[in-house]
Design an enzyme around this catalytic site. Structure first.
Site, PDB file in Angstrom:
ATOM      1  N   ARG A 104      -7.980 -50.680  -2.366  1.00 36.94           N
ATOM      2  CA  ARG A 104      -9.360 -51.149  -2.292  1.00 36.94           C
ATOM      3  C   ARG A 104     -10.245 -50.048  -2.853  1.00 36.94           C
ATOM      4  NH1 ARG A 104      -7.013 -52.247   2.819  1.00 36.94           N
ATOM      5  NH2 ARG A 104      -6.831 -54.486   3.286  1.00 36.94           N
ATOM      6  N   LYS A 154      -8.065 -50.510   6.327  1.00 33.79           N
ATOM      7  CA  LYS A 154      -8.987 -51.078   7.305  1.00 33.79           C
ATOM      8  C   LYS A 154      -8.536 -50.705   8.711  1.00 33.79           C
ATOM      9  CE  LYS A 154     -10.702 -55.030   4.662  1.00 33.79           C
ATOM     10  NZ  LYS A 154     -10.855 -56.509   4.618  1.00 33.79           N
ATOM     11  N   ARG A 174      -6.926 -54.771  -7.834  1.00 38.50           N
ATOM     12  CA  ARG A 174      -6.038 -54.868  -6.664  1.00 38.50           C
ATOM     13  C   ARG A 174      -5.324 -56.219  -6.664  1.00 38.50           C
ATOM     14  NH1 ARG A 174      -5.225 -53.329  -1.155  1.00 38.50           N
ATOM     15  NH2 ARG A 174      -5.506 -55.006   0.356  1.00 38.50           N
ATOM     16  N   HIS A 181      -2.100 -55.313   4.297  1.00 40.82           N
ATOM     17  CA  HIS A 181      -2.550 -56.535   4.963  1.00 40.82           C
ATOM     18  C   HIS A 181      -1.963 -56.590   6.373  1.00 40.82           C
ATOM     19  CE1 HIS A 181      -3.317 -58.835   0.938  1.00 40.82           C
ATOM     20  NE2 HIS A 181      -4.347 -58.114   1.318  1.00 40.82           N
ATOM     21  N   TYR A 234      -1.308 -64.905  -2.858  1.00 43.74           N
ATOM     22  CA  TYR A 234      -0.897 -64.546  -4.217  1.00 43.74           C
ATOM     23  C   TYR A 234       0.186 -65.463  -4.752  1.00 43.74           C
ATOM     24  CZ  TYR A 234      -3.779 -60.478  -3.529  1.00 43.74           C
ATOM     25  OH  TYR A 234      -4.861 -59.658  -3.286  1.00 43.74           O
ATOM     26  N   HIS A 283     -12.099 -54.852  -7.619  1.00 39.73           N
ATOM     27  CA  HIS A 283     -11.210 -55.521  -6.672  1.00 39.73           C
ATOM     28  C   HIS A 283     -10.209 -56.420  -7.391  1.00 39.73           C
ATOM     29  CE1 HIS A 283     -10.267 -56.088  -2.481  1.00 39.73           C
ATOM     30  NE2 HIS A 283     -10.155 -57.390  -2.662  1.00 39.73           N
TER      31      HIS A 283
END
Length: 310
Positions: free
Chosen positions: A162, A188, A258, A281, A290, A255
């Site tokens: 990110r 995150k 990514r 994730h 994806y 982004h």
């Protein structure tokens, strides 16, 4: 206390205590204003705190239905419901009132957006050439800035980071030739993960740092013109300028690199669990988006190549 007074107190709390962005406060204030206006007609009078606390889930569903009839899409209604939930919870806490309307109410279902990846050629072009091309209306970019942009976008595509993760790195974290095989990234929720680093990424970062002799380990790896940590908006602007000069699609953003990293790995045979770990994730369902992109690309290739596709 009237509904308007409750709204004003909530927005003040949101700004002062929660330190919400000005745009968030403005949007929530507008959403709650819409809700109070609906209730005034729905209940026959302006609601006070007691009336708000005694609302039923059916009242909130009525508001969402009215907004839908007015043309508000699922995303707008979901945002408005989030604002109303927060407003009513704050009212309940501050006035010590139960708010039963919140129990069991589900918002509009939102389809997660399909990631928009670049082609392998486009992604490589962005990574290698963004730092080399400048807006002809302005002076040529300094060598350090050009090398920085090349290193940053090569890192985003090569490691699937990110933009915030990349810009949080310090010089001491830099993956250089001869260093650790993996880069430690804080994702995150400050969750760490290890990402393998390609030789091309190491070389681009080494070339950039060669223009910053004496850089200390605690300094930002990617810095702006004044030496502070690079602002994401500056990186986005650099890529926006390049994509328009190079004729790339508008979804060519930091982004998107990514997304391209994940999509191209999947197309090359990588399994979803590995991609999930590389991207950081929390849920496999997020990574599974994806597969839709890969299937769409496969179908597009079939349509272009198969003699019976027309």
């Amino acid at each position: 206390m009237t509904g308007a007074e409750a709204r004003a107190r909530y927005l003040d709390w949101l700004a002062r205590e929660r330190r919400a962005a000005a745009n968030t406060v403005e949007a929530y204030g507008r959403d709650i204003g819409d809700f109070l206006a609906f209730l005034a007609g729905h209940l026959g009078e302006e609601p006070d705190a007691a009336a708000l606390a005694s609302l039923r889930a059916a009242d909130l569903r009525g508001f969402l239905a009215a907004r839908s009839a007015e043309g508000a899409g699922p995303a707008t209604r979901a945002r408005q419901l989030a604002a109303i939930r927060s407003f009513l919870r704050h009212l309940g806490r501050s006035q010590d009132l139960p708010v039963p309307a919140l129990g069991g109410l589900r918002g509009p279902r939102l389809k997660p957006p399909i990631p928009r990846a670049l082609t392998p050629g486009q992604a490589k072009e962005v990574a290698a050439r963004t730092g080399q091309v400048h807006d002809p209306r302005h002076a040529e970019a300094p060598a350090e800035q050009a090398a920085r942009d090349t290193a940053l976008f090569t890192l985003l595509y090569g490691c699937g980071l990110r933009i915030g993760e990349a810009l949080a790195l310090n010089v001491g974290d830099a993956p250089l030739p001869g260093s650790e095989a993996s880069l430690r990234v804080l994702g995150k929720g400050s969750k760490p993960r290890l990402v393998p680093v390609l030789p091309a990424v190491r070389e681009a970062i080494a070339a950039y740092l060669a223009l910053r002799p004496g850089a200390r380990p605690e300094e930002p790896l990617f810095r702006g013109a004044r030496g502070a940590r690079l602002d994401p908006a500056v990186a986005q602007k650099s890529l926006r300028t390049y994509r328009r000069l190079a004729g790339l699609p508008e979804h060519a953003t930091p982004h998107a690199l990514r997304h391209s990293f994940a999509t191209h790995l999947l197309g090359g045979g990588a399994d979803l669990r590995s991609i999930q770990e590389l991207l950081g994730h929390a849920s496999l369902s997020t990574t599974q988006r994806y597969t839709v992109v890969d299937a769409a690309a496969l179908l597009d290739t079939w349509r272009k190549a198969h003699p019976r596709a027309d």
